[in-house]
Motif scaffolding. Structure first.
Motif, PDB file in Angstrom:
ATOM      1  N   UNK A  40       0.823  -1.205   0.000  1.00  0.00           N
ATOM      2  CA  UNK A  40       0.000   0.000   0.000  1.00  0.00           C
ATOM      3  C   UNK A  40       0.858   1.256   0.000  1.00  0.00           C
ATOM      4  N   UNK A  43       1.343   3.674  -2.950  1.00  0.00           N
ATOM      5  CA  UNK A  43       0.279   4.593  -3.405  1.00  0.00           C
ATOM      6  C   UNK A  43       0.471   5.953  -2.760  1.00  0.00           C
ATOM      7  N   UNK A  46      -3.377  11.027  -4.786  1.00  0.00           N
ATOM      8  CA  UNK A  46      -4.831  11.038  -4.628  1.00  0.00           C
ATOM      9  C   UNK A  46      -5.477  10.987  -6.004  1.00  0.00           C
ATOM     10  N   UNK A 124      -8.072  -3.002  -4.475  1.00  0.00           N
ATOM     11  CA  UNK A 124      -6.884  -2.274  -4.012  1.00  0.00           C
ATOM     12  C   UNK A 124      -5.648  -2.588  -4.852  1.00  0.00           C
ATOM     13  N   UNK A 157     -14.664   2.715   0.721  1.00  0.00           N
ATOM     14  CA  UNK A 157     -14.702   3.988   1.458  1.00  0.00           C
ATOM     15  C   UNK A 157     -13.440   4.185   2.299  1.00  0.00           C
ATOM     16  N   UNK A 158     -12.467   3.326   2.099  1.00  0.00           N
ATOM     17  CA  UNK A 158     -11.219   3.467   2.873  1.00  0.00           C
ATOM     18  C   UNK A 158     -10.334   4.545   2.241  1.00  0.00           C
ATOM     19  N   UNK A 159      -9.399   5.028   3.045  1.00  0.00           N
ATOM     20  CA  UNK A 159      -8.446   6.017   2.527  1.00  0.00           C
ATOM     21  C   UNK A 159      -7.645   5.439   1.364  1.00  0.00           C
ATOM     22  N   UNK A 160      -7.237   4.183   1.502  1.00  0.00           N
ATOM     23  CA  UNK A 160      -6.361   3.610   0.471  1.00  0.00           C
ATOM     24  C   UNK A 160      -7.022   3.616  -0.903  1.00  0.00           C
ATOM     25  N   UNK A 162      -8.772   5.774  -2.176  1.00  0.00           N
ATOM     26  CA  UNK A 162      -8.717   7.101  -2.808  1.00  0.00           C
ATOM     27  C   UNK A 162      -7.371   7.362  -3.486  1.00  0.00           C
ATOM     28  N   UNK A 163      -6.412   6.451  -3.259  1.00  0.00           N
ATOM     29  CA  UNK A 163      -5.049   6.701  -3.759  1.00  0.00           C
ATOM     30  C   UNK A 163      -4.623   5.673  -4.799  1.00  0.00           C
TER      31      UNK A 163
ATOM     32  N   UNK B 219     -13.230  -0.636   8.021  1.00  0.00           N
ATOM     33  CA  UNK B 219     -12.646   0.567   7.417  1.00  0.00           C
ATOM     34  C   UNK B 219     -11.564   1.157   8.325  1.00  0.00           C
ATOM     35  N   UNK B 222      -8.480  -0.839   7.940  1.00  0.00           N
ATOM     36  CA  UNK B 222      -7.822  -0.548   6.664  1.00  0.00           C
ATOM     37  C   UNK B 222      -7.111   0.799   6.712  1.00  0.00           C
ATOM     38  N   UNK B 223      -7.775   1.795   7.278  1.00  0.00           N
ATOM     39  CA  UNK B 223      -7.175   3.135   7.341  1.00  0.00           C
ATOM     40  C   UNK B 223      -5.939   3.158   8.230  1.00  0.00           C
ATOM     41  N   UNK B 226      -3.133   1.758   6.351  1.00  0.00           N
ATOM     42  CA  UNK B 226      -2.678   2.595   5.237  1.00  0.00           C
ATOM     43  C   UNK B 226      -1.753   3.711   5.724  1.00  0.00           C
ATOM     44  N   UNK B 230      -2.560  10.319   5.757  1.00  0.00           N
ATOM     45  CA  UNK B 230      -3.065  10.882   4.513  1.00  0.00           C
ATOM     46  C   UNK B 230      -4.516  11.307   4.685  1.00  0.00           C
ATOM     47  N   UNK B 232      -8.110  12.584   3.210  1.00  0.00           N
ATOM     48  CA  UNK B 232      -8.962  12.668   2.022  1.00  0.00           C
ATOM     49  C   UNK B 232     -10.121  13.613   2.284  1.00  0.00           C
TER      50      UNK B 232
END
Lengths: 164, 432
Positions: A40, A43, A46, A124, A157-160, A162-163, B219, B222-223, B226, B230, B232
């Motif tokens: 990850x 990445x 954005x 992903x 909907x995860x941050x990852x 978006x990238x 989520x 996962x965040x 990550x 970062x 968003x």
């Protein structure tokens, strides 16, 4: 091969789930193959709004988005000031579309590890780490009410996501 | 008195001094300044309206929901006017407030975006304004959310814009110290809830929302993996509770669309214009959330660039919609008798016509900087009799576009907290 350019081009690699005794089948809907990220942390960029919508669509429907559809979805996106909320609405709308390619609960429950690997590769564009695979498999096995759509929704909907 | 009792009693006394009290509109605490009302709705009667056709009634009373008078519509265009129901308002709006007949958009280019930006920021603009850049001064939404006491969430502040093309970015500025954290909820309902866009969203009601906690746990995991650092979340964002309320409201509207109940809900003969639908959805927001500040615009009259008769017709529809808006406000608990409605066009139109002639032989009108008539507009401020002077008409030149923002700030009681940013004045003549 540039990973990001492949993603932005809305290339979809869709792993179709069969019944538990079948081998994993790979369907390729576009010209180029998708090269997986090794982690990850690669990445860094954005996705633009249009990239996000295009990739989301191709990830869920297994086909590149048409210009008309992109325009329609972009119209909805720009119509609401809270972008986190409107993205959430768009994701839920697409996930609830009967033609969205979300694996069945039976397939997920039968082979949770396969489900997790496929979800990671499809959405992903990388393999899950051991920890991630363990965590999600554990969630699936522990929570019988958990649906594939829940996991897809959490990933999308995860941050990852978006990238790139 | 024993020490413990002393502490208890003094504690209770101190507590009583800081206890919140409930304002008539249901709000907790008083803001820094005293409020005239707890809600403001600002309607930009927009698209470029000339005083000649509005308050001067050169072609008859084209705005019977807002203006007194039975002047007949000019005979050469009357047959082209669409049938409308009787006004939705018991008496013309001007009887519920103060009408500035000679209001001015007195500086800056007479473009729609300039006019909108001036009305929303209370600052003059210049010709180099970019349609893709946010305002360079704080919007009324940011001023409200930053300076009102107590601070209010974005659920109390809405920017309902007719079109998606130019105006969505007016919900917050790029002025240092303000920006998205004080921005308004922007919605372009004509685009979001109509046609193909809505068809793409309609499936949403089928999304199973039963496993929220599990979804959130996954989520969060996962965040965390990550990296977390970062972000968003650039741009205006509601808190989770408000976002859920808005999402529920969106679901309700989508359900109504799929049921066909939002198909000409006002039963307008022929059709409901985009302006009417924009006001309709603004009303739905008002009814659902009772926001303290809502700004809504219209755009149909800009047909005047090519069709003068169409402009008059659009003005009648916009006028009817404003009457309906007032009626809805007065029939909505929490808003009735506690809301000030401000109606003003963002710019006027030229005195000199262009060369395009419509089916009735009328010449079309643009709005150019060099034509003084394009800076002549009106402003109507309506509200409860205890707050707004009723039936008052100010016929001499008074008031400017840049005065609307300080007036809104004054109504909501935070004008004295804004640190010297606004060049305009409160429109005091309108208030009791």
């Amino acid at each position: 091969m540039n990973i990001s350019s492949i993603r932005i081009g809305a290339i979809a690699l869709v792993i179709a789930f069969g019944v538990s005794c079948k081998k994993e089948v790979t369907k390729q809907y576009a010209i180029d193959e998708v090269e997986l990220y090794t982690s990850a942390s690669e990445k860094k960029n954005l996705k633009t709004d249009e990239q996000f919508i295009s990739i989301l669509y191709s990830d869920l429907f297994g086909t590149a988005i048409t210009n008309t559809k992109l325009q329609e979805l972009n119209q909805a996106y720009t119509s609401m000031g809270d972008k986190v909320l409107v993205i959430d609405i768009l994701i839920k709308s697409m996930l609830a579309d009967p033609s969205a390619e979300v694996p069945t609960k039976a397939a997920m429950d039968a082979q949770p590890a396969n489900f997790v690997k496929t979800a990671y590769k499809t959405l992903l564009v990388r393999n899950p780490t051991r920890q991630e695979e363990w965590f999600l498999v554990n969630q699936i096995e522990k929570n019988k009410v958990l649906e594939p759509i829940d996991i897809y929704y959490a990933i999308l909907t995860s941050d990852e996501y978006r990238y790139y | 008195m024993k020490r413990r009792e002393f502490i208890r009693k003094t504690g209770m006394a101190a507590g009583a001094m800081v206890l919140p009290y409930v304002l008539p509109g249901g709000s907790l605490f008083a803001p820094t300044g005293s409020r005239k009302a707890n809600h403001v709705v600002f309607c930009m009667f927009a698209g470029g309206v000339r005083n000649l056709e509005s308050v001067h009634k050169n072609d008859g009373n084209l705005m019977p929901s807002m203006l007194n008078g039975n002047e007949n519509i000019s005979s050469d265009i009357v047959s082209s006017m669409s049938a409308l129901p009787s006004p939705a308002i018991s008496s013309p709006l001007q009887n519920f407030g103060t009408l500035y007949k000679e209001f001015r958009y007195d500086q800056g280019p007479t473009g729609h975006f300039n006019g909108h930006t001036t009305a929303i920021t209370g600052q003059y603009t210049n010709s180099s304004l970019s349609l893709l850049e946010r305002p360079s001064y704080p919007t009324v939404f940011e001023l409200y959310r930053k300076h009102n006491t107590p601070s209010m969430s974005a659920l109390n502040s809405w920017w309902i814009t007719h079109t998606n093309n130019l105006y969505p970015i007016l919900n917050y500025s790029n002025y240092e110290g303000y920006g998205p954290i004080y921005g308004a909820n922007q919605l372009s309902p004509n685009d979001f809830f109509s046609g193909d866009s809505a068809q793409n969203l309609i499936n949403k009601n089928g999304f199973p929302g039963t496993n929220d906690t599990l979804q959130n746990d996954i989520r969060k995991f996962l965040n965390n993996n990550f990296g977390g650092g970062l972000s968003t979340s650039a741009g205006m964002k509601n808190n989770a509770e408000d976002a859920a309320k808005i999402e529920n409201w969106v679901d309700k509207i989508l359900l109504s669309i799929s049921n066909g109940t939002i198909n000409n809900p006002w039963n307008i003969p022929s059709y409901m214009s985009g302006d009417m639908y924009n006001i309709y959805f603004a009303e739905e927001v008002l009814k659902e959330f009772q926001p303290e500040l809502l700004v809504v615009n219209m755009f149909g009259v800009d047909a005047c660039h090519t069709n003068f008769t169409g402009y008059c017709n659009a003005m009648r529809r916009a006028d009817w919609a404003v009457g309906h808006l007032w009626n809805t406000i007065q029939n909505t608990p929490g808003l009735a008798n506690d809301t000030v409605l401000i109606v003003a066009p963002e710019i006027g139109r030229n005195g000199t016509p262009n060369s395009i002639i419509d089916v009735n032989g009328r010449a079309a009108l643009d709005h150019t900087n060099s034509d003084p008539m394009s800076k002549e507009i009106f402003c109507l401020i309506a509200g409860p009799p205890s707050v707004v002077n009723q039936g008052k008409v100010i016929s001499q030149e008074a008031g400017r576009s840049i005065d609307i923002v300080p007036t809104i700030a004054n109504i909501l009681g935070f004008d004295s907290d804004i640190p010297g940013l606004l060049p305009g004045n409160v429109l005091n003549e309108a208030f009791v």
